[in-house]
Enzyme design. Structure first.
Site, PDB file in Angstrom:
ATOM      1  N   CYS A  12      30.054  31.128  70.776  1.00  0.00           N
ATOM      2  CA  CYS A  12      29.086  30.733  71.791  1.00  0.00           C
ATOM      3  C   CYS A  12      29.830  30.481  73.101  1.00  0.00           C
ATOM      4  O   CYS A  12      31.062  30.520  73.157  1.00  0.00           O
ATOM      5  CB  CYS A  12      28.339  29.479  71.353  1.00  0.00           C
ATOM      6  SG  CYS A  12      29.433  28.044  71.156  1.00  0.00           S
ATOM      7  N   HIS A  74      34.338  19.295  71.194  1.00  0.00           N
ATOM      8  CA  HIS A  74      33.414  18.324  70.600  1.00  0.00           C
ATOM      9  C   HIS A  74      33.241  17.077  71.453  1.00  0.00           C
ATOM     10  O   HIS A  74      32.337  16.283  71.208  1.00  0.00           O
ATOM     11  CB  HIS A  74      33.918  17.920  69.217  1.00  0.00           C
ATOM     12  CG  HIS A  74      34.328  19.085  68.376  1.00  0.00           C
ATOM     13  ND1 HIS A  74      35.641  19.507  68.279  1.00  0.00           N
ATOM     14  CD2 HIS A  74      33.606  19.936  67.617  1.00  0.00           C
ATOM     15  CE1 HIS A  74      35.701  20.568  67.495  1.00  0.00           C
ATOM     16  NE2 HIS A  74      34.483  20.851  67.083  1.00  0.00           N
ATOM     17  N   GLU A 126      32.124  15.293  67.238  1.00  0.00           N
ATOM     18  CA  GLU A 126      31.112  15.230  68.295  1.00  0.00           C
ATOM     19  C   GLU A 126      30.357  13.905  68.242  1.00  0.00           C
ATOM     20  O   GLU A 126      30.080  13.291  69.276  1.00  0.00           O
ATOM     21  CB  GLU A 126      30.128  16.400  68.181  1.00  0.00           C
ATOM     22  CG  GLU A 126      29.087  16.379  69.293  1.00  0.00           C
ATOM     23  CD  GLU A 126      28.003  17.431  69.151  1.00  0.00           C
ATOM     24  OE1 GLU A 126      26.885  17.177  69.629  1.00  0.00           O
ATOM     25  OE2 GLU A 126      28.279  18.503  68.562  1.00  0.00           O
ATOM     26  N   SER A 227      33.360  23.306  59.927  1.00  0.00           N
ATOM     27  CA  SER A 227      32.470  23.701  61.016  1.00  0.00           C
ATOM     28  C   SER A 227      31.039  23.312  60.674  1.00  0.00           C
ATOM     29  O   SER A 227      30.438  23.866  59.753  1.00  0.00           O
ATOM     30  CB  SER A 227      32.558  25.212  61.257  1.00  0.00           C
ATOM     31  OG  SER A 227      31.497  25.653  62.074  1.00  0.00           O
ATOM     32  N   ASN A 229      28.151  23.782  62.340  1.00  0.00           N
ATOM     33  CA  ASN A 229      27.124  24.807  62.532  1.00  0.00           C
ATOM     34  C   ASN A 229      27.231  25.914  61.493  1.00  0.00           C
ATOM     35  O   ASN A 229      26.224  26.465  61.063  1.00  0.00           O
ATOM     36  CB  ASN A 229      27.173  25.357  63.964  1.00  0.00           C
ATOM     37  CG  ASN A 229      28.318  26.294  64.215  1.00  0.00           C
ATOM     38  OD1 ASN A 229      28.198  27.501  63.984  1.00  0.00           O
ATOM     39  ND2 ASN A 229      29.454  25.773  64.669  1.00  0.00           N
TER      40      ASN A 229
END
Length: 316
Positions: A12, A74, A126, A227, A229
């Protein structure tokens, strides 16, 4: 056996930016460059950056005085920024701008004296960074972490009439909506962000893997185990009734998985590079895949700017 590729998949804009910041810092300032936490959650990417001269650390006390340090995509707590400033470290901030948006929301609610509910996974960098935007010195409110819908029933906020929520950017969209609905039922006065905090790339990749799952009898997700996601993508495929595995690279494919399968879906988390997807495709061809096609999906054109000092200077 036929392979269908999800679209979009892989990097991304926030991940692209974070990796480029590390590469450009090494090229501009020379090695070593210190990076607090894995800049993105992918082993291949981290190993490549180590070979270029990056040194990954967990805390700033591992960074020598007068060194350059990069904060991961993050984000970091305010206390980490303050420590870096106190020590006079040179800092490049690779925090994803969409995570920074959440940080600003939390800080704004804190200054306004509101209580805040953060929806996210405990221990994720995060979440730690976002929780660390809160300061009792800024306001009288409290921040609470909610991980699942069951925790909503036992949540007891101090200010139910002065409450807001925000979310980690890489969550399951469906799960998060369920938690928000439960929170609203319990706290009708709760405020929310103007726009969903779950990032565009997370949403697009989850939509794409669901499209993939409808057409396949096995879904492989390329991504590292840490990860967030990437894990959500594999979970979504399984939730839709399709066998699915999260793999770091082609070497982790078990040939038994594909026995009797007609259509194999392949996608990648937002921190997994295309080179790993290419390796998986090559392995699937070795195992008998006869063709590959790519599904249509949501186009992505977002680009996040690099720090001014690291932008390429055009000559001429």
């Amino acid at each position: 056996m036929y392979v269908l590729l999800a679209n979009p998949r892989g990097f991304c804009a926030g991940v692209d930016r974070a990796i480029e910041i590390v590469k450009r810092a090494i090229e501009t300032l020379g090695a070593p460059i210190y990076v607090r936490h894995e800049v993105v959650h992918n082993r291949f990417v981290v190993d490549d950056l180590k070979q270029r001269g990056a040194i990954f650390v967990e805390e700033l006390d591992e960074v020598p005085d007068d060194a350059t340090v990069i904060f991961s995509a993050h984000g970091v707590p305010q206390a980490v920024r303050q420590e870096a400033e106190r020590r006079g470290l040179k800092v490049f901030d690779a925090t994803c701008p969409l995570v920074t948006k959440v940080h600003f929301e939390v800080a704004r609610h804190c200054r306004a004296g509101r209580d805040v509910v953060l929806i996210g996974h405990a221990g994720h960098p995060e979440v730690e960074g976002t929780m660390g935007q809160w300061s009792r010195e800024r306001g009288p409110g409290t921040i609470y972490l909610v991980e699942d819908i069951e925790q909503v029933a036992t949540l007891d906020v101090r200010q139910p009439e002065n409450l807001a929520y925000t979310t980690q950017t890489t969550l399951s969209v469906d799960d998060t909506m369920g938690i928000i609905e439960a929170l609203r039922a319990r706290y009708p006065a709760m405020q929310g962000p103007r726009h969903d905090d779950i990032c565009y790339a997370t949403q697009n990749r989850q939509d794409a893997v669901r499209d993939l799952a409808r057409q396949c009898d096995l879904v492989l997700v390329v991504g590292s185990p840490n990860s967030s996601n990437s894990n959500r993508l594999s979970e979504l495929a399984r939730r839709d009734g399709v066998e699915s595995y999260l793999i770091d690279n082609a070497s982790e494919i078990d040939p038994a998985w594909i026995v009797g399968k007609q259509h194999i879906g392949l996608t990648a988390g937002a921190s997994a590079p295309q080179v790993l997807v290419d390796g998986v495709l090559a392995r699937l061809r070795e195992l008998g895949a006869s063709g590959v096609s790519e599904l249509e999906g949501e186009p992505e054109s977002m680009v996040f700017a690099l720090p001014k000092e690291l932008r390429l200077r055009l000559v001429g």
